[in-house]
Design a protein around this motif. Structure first.
Motif, PDB file in Angstrom:
ATOM      1  N   VAL A 103     -13.991   5.229 -40.828  1.00 17.01           N
ATOM      2  CA  VAL A 103     -12.794   4.762 -40.132  1.00 17.01           C
ATOM      3  C   VAL A 103     -13.244   3.809 -39.021  1.00 17.01           C
ATOM      4  CG1 VAL A 103     -10.802   5.430 -38.732  1.00 17.01           C
ATOM      5  CG2 VAL A 103     -11.537   6.873 -40.638  1.00 17.01           C
ATOM      6  N   LEU A 104     -12.867   2.556 -39.131  1.00 15.66           N
ATOM      7  CA  LEU A 104     -13.303   1.564 -38.148  1.00 15.66           C
ATOM      8  C   LEU A 104     -12.344   1.496 -36.966  1.00 15.66           C
ATOM      9  CD1 LEU A 104     -14.331  -1.114 -40.759  1.00 15.66           C
ATOM     10  CD2 LEU A 104     -15.850   0.366 -39.457  1.00 15.66           C
ATOM     11  N   ASP A 105     -11.055   1.541 -37.251  1.00 15.08           N
ATOM     12  CA  ASP A 105     -10.032   1.580 -36.188  1.00 15.08           C
ATOM     13  C   ASP A 105      -8.985   2.614 -36.570  1.00 15.08           C
ATOM     14  OD1 ASP A 105     -10.953  -0.722 -34.656  1.00 15.08           O
ATOM     15  OD2 ASP A 105     -10.190  -1.958 -36.302  1.00 15.08           O
ATOM     16  N   GLY A 106      -8.331   3.152 -35.574  1.00 18.93           N
ATOM     17  CA  GLY A 106      -7.224   4.073 -35.820  1.00 18.93           C
ATOM     18  C   GLY A 106      -7.697   5.403 -36.371  1.00 18.93           C
ATOM     19  N   ARG A 107      -6.773   6.085 -37.038  1.00 16.46           N
ATOM     20  CA  ARG A 107      -7.109   7.375 -37.635  1.00 16.46           C
ATOM     21  C   ARG A 107      -6.345   7.560 -38.931  1.00 16.46           C
ATOM     22  NH1 ARG A 107      -4.168  12.403 -34.893  1.00 16.46           N
ATOM     23  NH2 ARG A 107      -4.885  11.641 -32.891  1.00 16.46           N
ATOM     24  N   VAL A 108      -6.867   8.460 -39.776  1.00 19.55           N
ATOM     25  CA  VAL A 108      -6.196   8.709 -41.046  1.00 19.55           C
ATOM     26  C   VAL A 108      -6.017  10.210 -41.204  1.00 19.55           C
ATOM     27  CG1 VAL A 108      -8.353   8.727 -42.391  1.00 19.55           C
ATOM     28  CG2 VAL A 108      -6.198   8.184 -43.521  1.00 19.55           C
ATOM     29  N   GLN A 109      -4.818  10.612 -41.705  1.00 10.02           N
ATOM     30  CA  GLN A 109      -4.513  12.028 -41.834  1.00 10.02           C
ATOM     31  C   GLN A 109      -4.106  12.373 -43.246  1.00 10.02           C
ATOM     32  OE1 GLN A 109      -1.841  12.082 -38.368  1.00 10.02           O
ATOM     33  NE2 GLN A 109      -2.695  14.139 -37.977  1.00 10.02           N
ATOM     34  N   LYS A 110      -4.297  13.630 -43.583  1.00 13.67           N
ATOM     35  CA  LYS A 110      -3.853  14.149 -44.867  1.00 13.67           C
ATOM     36  C   LYS A 110      -2.354  13.890 -45.022  1.00 13.67           C
ATOM     37  CE  LYS A 110      -3.544  18.368 -47.463  1.00 13.67           C
ATOM     38  NZ  LYS A 110      -3.866  19.756 -47.624  1.00 13.67           N
ATOM     39  N   GLY A 111      -1.946  13.498 -46.230  1.00 14.38           N
ATOM     40  CA  GLY A 111      -0.529  13.287 -46.505  1.00 14.38           C
ATOM     41  C   GLY A 111      -0.068  11.867 -46.254  1.00 14.38           C
ATOM     42  N   GLU A 112      -0.876  11.056 -45.568  1.00 16.05           N
ATOM     43  CA  GLU A 112      -0.456   9.684 -45.292  1.00 16.05           C
ATOM     44  C   GLU A 112      -0.601   8.811 -46.538  1.00 16.05           C
ATOM     45  OE1 GLU A 112      -1.357   9.325 -40.507  1.00 16.05           O
ATOM     46  OE2 GLU A 112      -2.886   8.685 -41.911  1.00 16.05           O
ATOM     47  N   LYS A 113       0.170   7.708 -46.539  1.00 14.50           N
ATOM     48  CA  LYS A 113       0.091   6.744 -47.635  1.00 14.50           C
ATOM     49  C   LYS A 113      -0.812   5.597 -47.208  1.00 14.50           C
ATOM     50  CE  LYS A 113       3.493   8.160 -50.565  1.00 14.50           C
ATOM     51  NZ  LYS A 113       3.953   9.368 -49.874  1.00 14.50           N
ATOM     52  N   ILE A 114      -1.779   5.286 -48.055  1.00 12.29           N
ATOM     53  CA  ILE A 114      -2.687   4.193 -47.716  1.00 12.29           C
ATOM     54  C   ILE A 114      -2.747   3.189 -48.859  1.00 12.29           C
ATOM     55  CG2 ILE A 114      -4.140   5.510 -46.117  1.00 12.29           C
ATOM     56  CD1 ILE A 114      -6.062   5.940 -48.428  1.00 12.29           C
ATOM     57  N   THR A 115      -3.256   1.989 -48.531  1.00 11.12           N
ATOM     58  CA  THR A 115      -3.281   0.892 -49.497  1.00 11.12           C
ATOM     59  C   THR A 115      -4.667   0.268 -49.551  1.00 11.12           C
ATOM     60  OG1 THR A 115      -0.975   0.425 -48.964  1.00 11.12           O
ATOM     61  CG2 THR A 115      -2.178  -1.322 -50.113  1.00 11.12           C
ATOM     62  N   SER A 116      -5.128  -0.052 -50.761  1.00  8.09           N
ATOM     63  CA  SER A 116      -6.397  -0.752 -50.943  1.00  8.09           C
ATOM     64  C   SER A 116      -6.132  -2.250 -50.916  1.00  8.09           C
ATOM     65  CB  SER A 116      -7.005  -0.348 -52.287  1.00  8.09           C
ATOM     66  OG  SER A 116      -7.706  -1.438 -52.857  1.00  8.09           O
ATOM     67  N   VAL A 117      -6.868  -2.973 -50.070  1.00 12.83           N
ATOM     68  CA  VAL A 117      -6.675  -4.418 -49.997  1.00 12.83           C
ATOM     69  C   VAL A 117      -7.131  -5.069 -51.307  1.00 12.83           C
ATOM     70  CG1 VAL A 117      -7.438  -6.550 -48.866  1.00 12.83           C
ATOM     71  CG2 VAL A 117      -6.881  -4.536 -47.480  1.00 12.83           C
ATOM     72  N   ALA A 118      -8.233  -4.591 -51.874  1.00 10.52           N
ATOM     73  CA  ALA A 118      -8.808  -5.233 -53.068  1.00 10.52           C
ATOM     74  C   ALA A 118      -7.900  -5.107 -54.283  1.00 10.52           C
ATOM     75  CB  ALA A 118     -10.183  -4.646 -53.374  1.00 10.52           C
ATOM     76  N   THR A 119      -7.300  -3.947 -54.489  1.00  5.71           N
ATOM     77  CA  THR A 119      -6.530  -3.741 -55.713  1.00  5.71           C
ATOM     78  C   THR A 119      -5.030  -3.688 -55.459  1.00  5.71           C
ATOM     79  OG1 THR A 119      -6.591  -1.330 -55.518  1.00  5.71           O
ATOM     80  CG2 THR A 119      -8.417  -2.351 -56.692  1.00  5.71           C
ATOM     81  N   GLY A 120      -4.619  -3.564 -54.208  1.00  2.00           N
ATOM     82  CA  GLY A 120      -3.203  -3.484 -53.890  1.00  2.00           C
ATOM     83  C   GLY A 120      -2.591  -2.136 -54.236  1.00  2.00           C
ATOM     84  N   THR A 121      -3.405  -1.209 -54.686  1.00  3.86           N
ATOM     85  CA  THR A 121      -2.890   0.100 -55.098  1.00  3.86           C
ATOM     86  C   THR A 121      -2.566   0.966 -53.883  1.00  3.86           C
ATOM     87  OG1 THR A 121      -4.493  -0.076 -56.877  1.00  3.86           O
ATOM     88  CG2 THR A 121      -3.363   2.042 -56.660  1.00  3.86           C
ATOM     89  N   ASN A 122      -1.479   1.729 -53.978  1.00  2.76           N
ATOM     90  CA  ASN A 122      -1.153   2.697 -52.924  1.00  2.76           C
ATOM     91  C   ASN A 122      -1.621   4.082 -53.345  1.00  2.76           C
ATOM     92  OD1 ASN A 122       0.215   0.796 -51.309  1.00  2.76           O
ATOM     93  ND2 ASN A 122       1.999   0.964 -52.673  1.00  2.76           N
ATOM     94  N   TYR A 123      -2.102   4.825 -52.374  1.00  2.00           N
ATOM     95  CA  TYR A 123      -2.554   6.187 -52.653  1.00  2.00           C
ATOM     96  C   TYR A 123      -2.008   7.112 -51.577  1.00  2.00           C
ATOM     97  CZ  TYR A 123      -6.219   4.017 -55.541  1.00  2.00           C
ATOM     98  OH  TYR A 123      -6.915   3.290 -56.473  1.00  2.00           O
ATOM     99  N   GLU A 124      -1.946   8.410 -51.936  1.00  2.00           N
ATOM    100  CA  GLU A 124      -1.663   9.400 -50.903  1.00  2.00           C
ATOM    101  C   GLU A 124      -2.951  10.145 -50.592  1.00  2.00           C
ATOM    102  OE1 GLU A 124       1.520  12.199 -51.739  1.00  2.00           O
ATOM    103  OE2 GLU A 124       0.730  13.558 -50.208  1.00  2.00           O
ATOM    104  N   VAL A 125      -3.220  10.348 -49.317  1.00  4.60           N
ATOM    105  CA  VAL A 125      -4.416  11.082 -48.920  1.00  4.60           C
ATOM    106  C   VAL A 125      -4.188  12.564 -49.216  1.00  4.60           C
ATOM    107  CG1 VAL A 125      -5.986  11.649 -47.034  1.00  4.60           C
ATOM    108  CG2 VAL A 125      -4.877   9.395 -47.097  1.00  4.60           C
ATOM    109  N   LEU A 126      -4.884  13.087 -50.240  1.00  5.24           N
ATOM    110  CA  LEU A 126      -4.692  14.480 -50.640  1.00  5.24           C
ATOM    111  C   LEU A 126      -5.592  15.416 -49.847  1.00  5.24           C
ATOM    112  CD1 LEU A 126      -4.614  13.878 -54.491  1.00  5.24           C
ATOM    113  CD2 LEU A 126      -2.670  14.100 -52.929  1.00  5.24           C
ATOM    114  N   GLU A 127      -6.754  14.901 -49.512  1.00  8.21           N
ATOM    115  CA  GLU A 127      -7.687  15.722 -48.741  1.00  8.21           C
ATOM    116  C   GLU A 127      -8.627  14.776 -48.019  1.00  8.21           C
ATOM    117  OE1 GLU A 127      -9.618  18.959 -50.924  1.00  8.21           O
ATOM    118  OE2 GLU A 127     -11.357  18.788 -49.584  1.00  8.21           O
ATOM    119  N   VAL A 128      -9.025  15.152 -46.801  1.00  6.74           N
ATOM    120  CA  VAL A 128      -9.932  14.309 -46.041  1.00  6.74           C
ATOM    121  C   VAL A 128     -10.803  15.234 -45.194  1.00  6.74           C
ATOM    122  CG1 VAL A 128      -8.082  13.966 -44.338  1.00  6.74           C
ATOM    123  CG2 VAL A 128     -10.045  12.463 -44.305  1.00  6.74           C
TER     124      VAL A 128
END
Ligand code: GDP
Ligand code: MG
Length: 595
Positions: free
Chosen positions: A212-237
């Motif tokens: 994590v370079l900036d900010g924070r990421v939590q379980k359950g959040e929706k994130i996006t890959s810049v390279a593929t444009g795919t959205n994912y849900e964080v299931l476990e971290v």
């Protein structure tokens, strides 16, 4: 842990200088694993244990108490071999510092030099560590002087430790905290996350390693890959401590793992930037994808083994996205695959894993480098298979990949090494003194010349003392041509290779002789020929012979007779019919092994 209490670092070293041992010891003293636990925790794969090399980088988090405060130390392991330098650089990109580990009796070696510059280019803080000072042959003063000559590191900066006995381990932990800067990120900014590695776990699917370079990421959040444009849900971290341990979130500067329901490691673009959905951030300068530098055909030892091989390939490539695979059909070996690897060791490790972990018996054809052929029309082809290489008159130019090689050697072997490099079409670039009695040589060499017995030769002419490393360099024009082996005038595609014009005849002769020795005689004469760029350069004859297993059988014992007949039938199954000639599959296997 706030960023100022986090340190992200790697250990870089020449192979066998003690990287895995030091990493394990650090895990022990910080309590991450029980003392005397499984040796070399970080080397997970069976081949890694056997060969003592690290293939896949591993990452662990440690907690270290310093001046009454707890620090989170993330140790990002790097592979120790030149084929995997691509993985080294991407592991380093998640770090702010590196421990440069050198065996105090072996001194600075070729990989030490190559790895130092990888870290130096990424502007990492470098902590020099002399290891194995418990050994009688350790010469820390002398090695410190080599560090000065090679890297301009002051002898006073070098830590002296023994990863084996644990001596000096605390100084290593202190230096990590004091000399390596904390990650620079904005804890309150938008999430910006680097995906720096991924592996496939049988039960959990793809495990992504992120920083994590900036900010924070939590379980359950929706994130996006810049390279593929795919959205994912964080299931476990969580953190790798060293086993995945869920923490519910990762904060700025932290390194950990993440499960997002990904099925295939190929969807994990290493070097990718991830952010919160609909909160885009500028992408990090991604890594260029790993390039296959060596190609080979992989075939089942018997045709019946194809399905098993297919399944094994699928499973292995799930976890090693750096292997490229496409189907191939050979007139000699039947259905198989053409695979691309990062280098020769990578290829060898892949083959070993196919056989050991997946029980597949395979024939691997002679490795070939990706040559670029320019046709008279100006069209350019990049070839992965020698059998597709056009004949001389259809070629305008051929370009081959080259490498910038580093050799470190005791002075007495310089002459022999220079001769070897010259025989392999090398060009010397640099010749530098390294402390007393040692020299660093830099050569420009065609990648293709590193195949075969180059390493063995180098080791044998230097009594094992010279070390070698290389990095990719540009393509250069070369006088290369296709060498075919013909059995009764029919070319055997699996035996084709690309050779330099000056060496075509010697290689052709060697292959024909070897093939004659290995092949069974037939009921008619068989002519074996080598043809280079369309011209015959070697020839051998296999005389006719009537093969009859029953002739060996005196006395007429009927059950013995039947057994032999069955054996002969069994033998037939593994035959490949090339034109009118039967060739046992094992012949190819032996011929490939002979190089
Ligand atoms: P790597 O290839 O850099 O990961 O090296 P390893 O950690 O696998 O160590 C290579 C060999 O050196 C192993 O046999 C270790 O037991 C040995 N070794 C590592 N550190 C020390 C040390 O401090 N002292 C001694 N005597 N041997 C060591
Ligand atoms: Mg190791």
């Amino acid at each position: 842990f706030t960023p100022d209490r986090i340190r992200n670092f790697s250990i870089i070293a020449h192979v066998d200088h003690g990287k895995s041992t030091l990493a394990d010891r650090l895990l022990e003293v910080t309590g991450a694993i029980a003392y005397g636990g499984q040796a070399q925790y970080l080397d997970k794969l069976q081949v890694e244990r056997e060969r003592g090399i690290t293939v896949k980088a591993q990452t662990v988090s440690l907690v270290h108490r310093h001046c009454g405060a707890d620090y989170l130390l993330n140790l990002i392991d790097t592979p120790g071999h030149v084929d995997f330098s691509y993985e080294v650089s991407r592991s380093l990109s998640a770090c702010q510092g590196a421990l440069l580990l050198v065996d105090a009796s072996q001194g600075v070696q070729a990989q030490t030099v190559a790895n130092f510059f990888l870290a130096f280019e990424q502007e990492l803080a470098i902590v020099p560590v002399l290891n194995k000072i418990d050994m009688e042959s350790a010469e820390p003063q002398r090695v410190a002087q080599q560090m000065k000559d090679a890297f301009d590191i002051e002898p006073s900066e070098c830590l002296k430790v023994s990863a084996k006995t644990g001596l000096g381990l605390q100084t290593v932990l202190e230096a990590v905290v004091q000399r390596i800067p904390p990650p620079q990120g904005n804890p309150t900014g938008d999430l910006r996350m680097l995906l720096f590695d991924a592996y496939h776990d049988e039960y959990r699917g793809v495990v992504c390693l992120v920083e994590v370079l900036d900010g924070r990421v939590q379980k359950g959040e929706k994130i996006t890959s810049v390279a593929t444009g795919t959205n994912y849900e964080v299931l476990e971290v969580g953190l790798l401590a060293p086993n995945p341990t869920p923490t519910g979130q990762l904060l700025t500067g932290q390194v950990g793992y993440m499960l997002v329901g990904m099925k295939d490691t190929r969807s994990a673009r290493v070097g990718d930037t991830w952010h919160h959905q609909r909160r885009p951030v500028p992408a990090l300068p991604g890594f260029k994808p790993a390039k296959s530098m060596v190609f080979a055909g992989i075939f089942p030892l018997s045709a019946a083994g194809f399905e098993q091989l297919h399944a094994a390939m699928d499973r292995l490539t799930l976890n090693d996205a750096s292997v490229t695979v496409r189907r191939e059909n050979s007139n000699a070996l039947g259905a198989g695959f053409r695979c691309g690897f990062l280098g020769l060791l990578h290829m060898d490790v892949f083959r070993q894993r196919l056989e050991q972990e997946h029980g597949a018996s395979v024939i691997v054809t002679a490795p070939t480098v990706p040559c670029r052929v320019v046709l008279p029309s100006g069209e350019e082809l990049e070839l992965q298979n020698p059998a597709e290489f056009p004949l001389n008159q259809k070629i305008a130019e051929v370009w081959e990949p080259t490498v910038a090689a580093t050799v470190v050697t005791p002075n007495e072997f310089i002459g022999a090494i220079m001769q070897l490099c010259q025989d392999r079409r090398g060009e010397m670039q640099e010749h530098a003194v390294l402390g007393t009695g040692r020299t660093l040589l830099k050569y420009h060499l065609p990648l293709a010349e590193l195949g075969g017995d180059f390493y063995d030769e180098l080791k044998s002419i230097s009594s094992g003392y010279a070390s070698f490393d290389y990095e990719e360099a540009e393509y250069r024009k070369a006088d290369l041509q296709r060498l075919d082996i013909l059995i009764n005038t029919e070319a055997v595609d699996a035996l084709a290779r690309i050779v330099h014009r000056d060496k075509a005849q010697a290689v052709g002769r060697r292959l024909c002789t070897k093939l004659r020795e290995l092949m069974d005689r037939q009921q008619f004469e068989v002519v074996l020929q080598a043809s280079a760029g369309g011209k015959i350069v070697a020839r051998e004859t296999l005389r006719a012979f009537r093969k009859n297993v029953l002739a060996k059988c005196y006395g007429g014992d009927i059950s013995r007779k039947r057994k032999l007949l069955e054996k002969q039938k069994e033998g037939k199954k593994r035959m490949r019919r090339l034109g009118s000639v039967d060739v046992a599959q094992e012949v190819f296997h032996e011929l490939m092994k002979a190089g």
